[in-house]
Design a protein around this motif. Structure first.
Motif, PDB file in Angstrom:
ATOM      1  N   ALA A  19       0.833  -1.209   0.000  1.00 35.79           N
ATOM      2  CA  ALA A  19       0.000   0.000   0.000  1.00 35.79           C
ATOM      3  C   ALA A  19       0.867   1.258   0.000  1.00 35.79           C
ATOM      4  N   ALA A  20       1.998   1.208   0.692  1.00 38.57           N
ATOM      5  CA  ALA A  20       2.911   2.355   0.718  1.00 38.57           C
ATOM      6  C   ALA A  20       3.528   2.582  -0.668  1.00 38.57           C
ATOM      7  N   ARG A  21       3.870   1.502  -1.367  1.00 42.84           N
ATOM      8  CA  ARG A  21       4.413   1.641  -2.722  1.00 42.84           C
ATOM      9  C   ARG A  21       3.361   2.183  -3.680  1.00 42.84           C
ATOM     10  N   LEU A  22       2.112   1.709  -3.527  1.00 47.85           N
ATOM     11  CA  LEU A  22       1.038   2.174  -4.396  1.00 47.85           C
ATOM     12  C   LEU A  22       0.707   3.642  -4.150  1.00 47.85           C
ATOM     13  N   LYS A  23       0.908   4.105  -2.911  1.00 43.63           N
ATOM     14  CA  LYS A  23       0.639   5.502  -2.564  1.00 43.63           C
ATOM     15  C   LYS A  23       1.507   6.435  -3.412  1.00 43.63           C
ATOM     16  N   GLU A  24       2.728   6.011  -3.746  1.00 45.68           N
ATOM     17  CA  GLU A  24       3.615   6.800  -4.590  1.00 45.68           C
ATOM     18  C   GLU A  24       3.085   6.926  -6.011  1.00 45.68           C
ATOM     19  N   GLN A  25       2.249   5.973  -6.444  1.00 48.33           N
ATOM     20  CA  GLN A  25       1.652   5.987  -7.781  1.00 48.33           C
ATOM     21  C   GLN A  25       0.262   6.611  -7.764  1.00 48.33           C
ATOM     22  N   ASN A  26      -0.081   7.318  -6.675  1.00 49.66           N
ATOM     23  CA  ASN A  26      -1.369   7.985  -6.511  1.00 49.66           C
ATOM     24  C   ASN A  26      -2.515   6.976  -6.418  1.00 49.66           C
ATOM     25  N   LYS A  27      -2.259   5.844  -5.748  1.00 48.54           N
ATOM     26  CA  LYS A  27      -3.279   4.819  -5.543  1.00 48.54           C
ATOM     27  C   LYS A  27      -3.470   4.608  -4.047  1.00 48.54           C
ATOM     28  N   VAL A  28      -4.712   4.310  -3.649  1.00 52.65           N
ATOM     29  CA  VAL A  28      -5.060   4.103  -2.252  1.00 52.65           C
ATOM     30  C   VAL A  28      -5.802   2.774  -2.146  1.00 52.65           C
ATOM     31  N   VAL A  29      -5.554   2.007  -1.069  1.00 42.47           N
ATOM     32  CA  VAL A  29      -6.147   0.688  -0.896  1.00 42.47           C
ATOM     33  C   VAL A  29      -7.157   0.740   0.240  1.00 42.47           C
ATOM     34  N   PHE A  30      -8.342   0.153   0.005  1.00 41.70           N
ATOM     35  CA  PHE A  30      -9.404   0.104   0.999  1.00 41.70           C
ATOM     36  C   PHE A  30      -9.941  -1.309   1.133  1.00 41.70           C
ATOM     37  N   GLU A  31     -10.442  -1.638   2.334  1.00 40.97           N
ATOM     38  CA  GLU A  31     -11.292  -2.807   2.496  1.00 40.97           C
ATOM     39  C   GLU A  31     -12.710  -2.314   2.289  1.00 40.97           C
ATOM     40  N   VAL A  32     -13.462  -2.976   1.414  1.00 45.37           N
ATOM     41  CA  VAL A  32     -14.808  -2.527   1.071  1.00 45.37           C
ATOM     42  C   VAL A  32     -15.812  -3.646   1.310  1.00 45.37           C
ATOM     43  N   ALA A  33     -17.088  -3.303   1.232  1.00 42.92           N
ATOM     44  CA  ALA A  33     -18.162  -4.286   1.397  1.00 42.92           C
ATOM     45  C   ALA A  33     -18.063  -5.334   0.300  1.00 42.92           C
ATOM     46  N   LEU A  34     -18.321  -6.567   0.655  1.00 48.76           N
ATOM     47  CA  LEU A  34     -18.159  -7.684  -0.273  1.00 48.76           C
ATOM     48  C   LEU A  34     -19.096  -7.567  -1.476  1.00 48.76           C
ATOM     49  N   VAL A  60     -11.234 -10.133  -4.501  1.00 47.21           N
ATOM     50  CA  VAL A  60     -11.778 -10.778  -3.314  1.00 47.21           C
ATOM     51  C   VAL A  60     -10.672 -11.597  -2.677  1.00 47.21           C
ATOM     52  N   GLN A  61     -10.322 -11.243  -1.448  1.00 56.59           N
ATOM     53  CA  GLN A  61      -9.329 -12.005  -0.687  1.00 56.59           C
ATOM     54  C   GLN A  61     -10.051 -13.181  -0.036  1.00 56.59           C
ATOM     55  N   ARG A  62      -9.662 -14.363  -0.376  1.00 58.82           N
ATOM     56  CA  ARG A  62     -10.287 -15.554   0.194  1.00 58.82           C
ATOM     57  C   ARG A  62      -9.790 -15.735   1.624  1.00 58.82           C
ATOM     58  N   GLY A  63     -10.681 -16.104   2.526  1.00 57.59           N
ATOM     59  CA  GLY A  63     -10.318 -16.285   3.924  1.00 57.59           C
ATOM     60  C   GLY A  63      -9.435 -17.502   4.120  1.00 57.59           C
ATOM     61  N   LYS A  64      -8.404 -17.342   4.933  1.00 59.68           N
ATOM     62  CA  LYS A  64      -7.496 -18.448   5.225  1.00 59.68           C
ATOM     63  C   LYS A  64      -8.132 -19.391   6.242  1.00 59.68           C
ATOM     64  N   VAL A  65      -7.687 -20.625   6.229  1.00 61.84           N
ATOM     65  CA  VAL A  65      -8.121 -21.594   7.239  1.00 61.84           C
ATOM     66  C   VAL A  65      -7.143 -21.494   8.406  1.00 61.84           C
ATOM     67  N   LYS A  66      -7.657 -21.185   9.571  1.00 66.32           N
ATOM     68  CA  LYS A  66      -6.837 -21.014  10.771  1.00 66.32           C
ATOM     69  C   LYS A  66      -7.300 -21.972  11.853  1.00 66.32           C
ATOM     70  N   ARG A  75     -11.488 -18.142   7.984  1.00 67.72           N
ATOM     71  CA  ARG A  75     -11.766 -16.726   8.180  1.00 67.72           C
ATOM     72  C   ARG A  75     -12.688 -16.281   7.045  1.00 67.72           C
ATOM     73  N   PRO A  76     -13.450 -15.225   7.250  1.00 68.90           N
ATOM     74  CA  PRO A  76     -14.376 -14.797   6.188  1.00 68.90           C
ATOM     75  C   PRO A  76     -13.642 -14.176   5.000  1.00 68.90           C
ATOM     76  N   ASN A  77     -14.258 -14.278   3.816  1.00 67.85           N
ATOM     77  CA  ASN A  77     -13.738 -13.611   2.633  1.00 67.85           C
ATOM     78  C   ASN A  77     -13.978 -12.113   2.777  1.00 67.85           C
ATOM     79  N   TRP A  78     -13.113 -11.298   2.143  1.00 65.52           N
ATOM     80  CA  TRP A  78     -13.302  -9.855   2.155  1.00 65.52           C
ATOM     81  C   TRP A  78     -12.827  -9.272   0.840  1.00 65.52           C
ATOM     82  N   LYS A  79     -13.327  -8.086   0.520  1.00 67.83           N
ATOM     83  CA  LYS A  79     -13.013  -7.458  -0.758  1.00 67.83           C
ATOM     84  C   LYS A  79     -12.062  -6.286  -0.554  1.00 67.83           C
TER      85      LYS A  79
END
Length: 106
Positions: A19-34, A60-66, A75-79
């Protein structure tokens, strides 16, 4: 789907190296509603932060098995949304300018 901007944008993801590297390219990362789509995410970011959005990429980040005790539980999936801002626009989550000034004083 009629979600408010506060329900679409869950939280910023600003403390990772990528996310810090992307910030230099004028990009921002968010967790959003699925269930939110790219158009809803774009409108929510523009409404909440007062910036112009050029592009939105989602995944969509698939939830890992913990382990939970003796059992395995998923764990639940998230976007995740990578939002590209137009030139001249910026979102500051932390007081980044103040930390640079403090380093200069030392």
């Amino acid at each position: 789907m009629n979600l408010s901007p506060e329900h679409i944008i869950r939280r910023p993801i600003a403390l990772t190296e990528k996310a810090a590297r992307l910030k230099e390219q004028n990009k921002v990362v968010f967790e959003v509603a699925l269930k939110a789509n790219k158009i809803e995410i774009k409108k929510a970011v523009e409404a909440l932060f007062g910036v112009e959005v050029a592009d939105v990429n989602t995944l969509v980040q698939r939830g890992k098995v913990k382990r939970m005790g003796r059992r395995l539980a998923p764990r639940p999936n998230w976007k995740k949304a990578v939002v590209t801002l137009r030139e001249g626009h910026d979102i500051q989550f932390f007081d980044e300018v103040a930390t640079d000034d403090q380093e200069d004083e030392e």
